[in-house]
Design an enzyme around this catalytic site. Sequence first.
Site, PDB file in Angstrom:
ATOM      1  N   ILE A  77     121.250  77.340 114.094  1.00 38.04           N
ATOM      2  CA  ILE A  77     120.508  76.799 112.956  1.00 38.04           C
ATOM      3  C   ILE A  77     120.565  77.828 111.829  1.00 38.04           C
ATOM      4  O   ILE A  77     120.360  79.020 112.061  1.00 38.04           O
ATOM      5  CB  ILE A  77     119.045  76.472 113.328  1.00 38.04           C
ATOM      6  CG1 ILE A  77     118.246  76.051 112.109  1.00 38.04           C
ATOM      7  CG2 ILE A  77     118.390  77.599 114.053  1.00 38.04           C
ATOM      8  CD1 ILE A  77     116.801  75.696 112.381  1.00 38.04           C
ATOM      9  N   CYS A  78     120.875  77.353 110.635  1.00 38.72           N
ATOM     10  CA  CYS A  78     120.931  78.239 109.475  1.00 38.72           C
ATOM     11  C   CYS A  78     119.505  78.643 109.080  1.00 38.72           C
ATOM     12  O   CYS A  78     118.657  77.782 108.806  1.00 38.72           O
ATOM     13  CB  CYS A  78     121.620  77.538 108.309  1.00 38.72           C
ATOM     14  SG  CYS A  78     121.635  78.525 106.790  1.00 38.72           S
ATOM     15  N   ILE A  79     119.250  79.936 109.057  1.00 37.16           N
ATOM     16  CA  ILE A  79     117.906  80.430 108.771  1.00 37.16           C
ATOM     17  C   ILE A  79     117.446  80.023 107.373  1.00 37.16           C
ATOM     18  O   ILE A  79     116.298  79.611 107.186  1.00 37.16           O
ATOM     19  CB  ILE A  79     117.822  81.963 108.966  1.00 37.16           C
ATOM     20  CG1 ILE A  79     116.377  82.440 108.830  1.00 37.16           C
ATOM     21  CG2 ILE A  79     118.766  82.700 108.035  1.00 37.16           C
ATOM     22  CD1 ILE A  79     116.167  83.885 109.245  1.00 37.16           C
TER      23      ILE A  79
END
Length: 122
Positions: A77-79
């Site tokens: 998941i892209c922070i």
Amino acid sequence: MKTLAVVVTTPPYSHLTITALTYVETALAAGINVIGVFFYQDGAMHANENISIASDEYQAIAHWQRLNQQYQLPLHICITAAEMRGIACDSMDNEQINEAFTVSGLGELVELTTKATRLVQF
């Protein structure tokens, strides 16, 4: 050996998410090495533990979890995308992020794209 990386930018309630899941499952069943799935933009919502999808609708998040467990499929998941959507990623004990997902940055997306022979985005 063929390798595949997938980028998911659609939310968990989107019909394109079902297509992405079907595509990944078919690839895994065909013996293609899926090296990771990167959830970006609205795709980051897949990792949110607080999302509740109606029981009569497709449970995409549960399917991603199953693929993660069954095939050890890395789910990133892209922070930044997550934080922009109200998913706090600043704590190691974060209860908002599903345990099947790894908090990553765009560097992980670059790694996936350089290691894969094919990249597909949904």
